[in-house]
Design a protein around this motif. Structure first.
Motif, PDB file in Angstrom:
ATOM      1  N   ASN A  44       1.079  -1.611  -0.108  1.00  0.00           N
ATOM      2  CA  ASN A  44       0.078   0.072  -0.033  1.00  0.00           C
ATOM      3  C   ASN A  44       1.036   1.447  -0.373  1.00  0.00           C
ATOM      4  O   ASN A  44       1.708   1.342   1.461  1.00  0.00           O
ATOM      5  N   GLU A  45       1.277   2.174  -0.852  1.00  0.00           N
ATOM      6  CA  GLU A  45       1.769   2.877  -1.024  1.00  0.00           C
ATOM      7  C   GLU A  45       1.064   4.234  -1.666  1.00  0.00           C
ATOM      8  O   GLU A  45      -0.081   4.062  -2.578  1.00  0.00           O
ATOM      9  N   ASP A  46       0.831   5.556  -0.965  1.00  0.00           N
ATOM     10  CA  ASP A  46       0.066   6.325  -0.737  1.00  0.00           C
ATOM     11  C   ASP A  46      -1.606   5.800  -1.282  1.00  0.00           C
ATOM     12  O   ASP A  46      -2.407   6.179  -2.150  1.00  0.00           O
ATOM     13  N   ASN A  47      -1.773   4.930  -0.228  1.00  0.00           N
ATOM     14  CA  ASN A  47      -3.969   4.580  -0.682  1.00  0.00           C
ATOM     15  C   ASN A  47      -3.618   4.418  -1.501  1.00  0.00           C
ATOM     16  O   ASN A  47      -5.344   4.197  -2.079  1.00  0.00           O
ATOM     17  N   VAL A  48      -2.692   3.105  -2.417  1.00  0.00           N
ATOM     18  CA  VAL A  48      -3.165   3.037  -3.116  1.00  0.00           C
ATOM     19  C   VAL A  48      -2.486   1.070  -3.398  1.00  0.00           C
ATOM     20  O   VAL A  48      -0.787   1.217  -3.273  1.00  0.00           O
ATOM     21  N   ASN A  49      -2.803   0.462  -3.327  1.00  0.00           N
ATOM     22  CA  ASN A  49      -2.724  -0.819  -3.386  1.00  0.00           C
ATOM     23  C   ASN A  49      -2.034  -1.508  -4.747  1.00  0.00           C
ATOM     24  O   ASN A  49      -2.848  -1.449  -6.151  1.00  0.00           O
TER      25      ASN A  49
END
Length: 142
Positions: free
Chosen positions: A14-19
């Motif tokens: 999960n990076e910057d609320n993106v999976n």
């Protein structure tokens, strides 16, 4: 306990609320069904030492990882496991990652959208997405 060949490993991040799903290139690996009635599995992946920093950072988080494992042959649909890193061992030329987790069962009849989302999260699209979705649907019917 039953042991199987591990032929594919993907780790969800999960990076910057993106999976995002990162595919890990395996040198070798195995996966063991503990057959304890609780769906617990033990996974050992042998990978390049180039992954050391990546897995060390994940281990330091000490939280569950969502991983996708492909068992026995590449054409099999990946299984989702919520796992924790138990150990990281640097070897002469490779690195051994030991994970322990619980297999997540899919409930297609109740949530086909979740299945589709999970398959897309695994990086599937187009014909491969359709094929994996159909395979999962047919497994649930049989």
């Amino acid at each position: 306990m039953k042991t199987f060949k591990l032929v594919g490993l993907k780790v969800e991040q999960n990076e910057d609320n993106v999976n995002r799903v990162k595919e890990i290139v395996l040198e070798d690996g195995l996966i063991i069904n503990k057959e304890d009635g609780e769906n617990h599995w033990l996974i050992e992946a042998l990978v390049s030492k180039d992954y050391a920093t990546f897995f060390e950072e994940l281990a330091n988080l000490k939280s569950d990882l969502r991983i996708f494992v492909t068992i026995s042959k590449k054409s099999n649909t990946p299984a989702q496991i919520n796992a924790k890193i138990k150990s990281l061992t640097i070897l002469k030329e490779h690195m051994s990652i030991l994970l322990e987790g619980r297999l997540q069962t899919k409930k297609l009849k109740h949530n086909p959208e979740k299945l589709l989302s999970d398959l897309m999260t695994q990086g599937l699209s187009g014909d491969s997405l359709l094929q994996a979705f159909r395979q999962n649907v047919n497994e649930k019917k049989g």
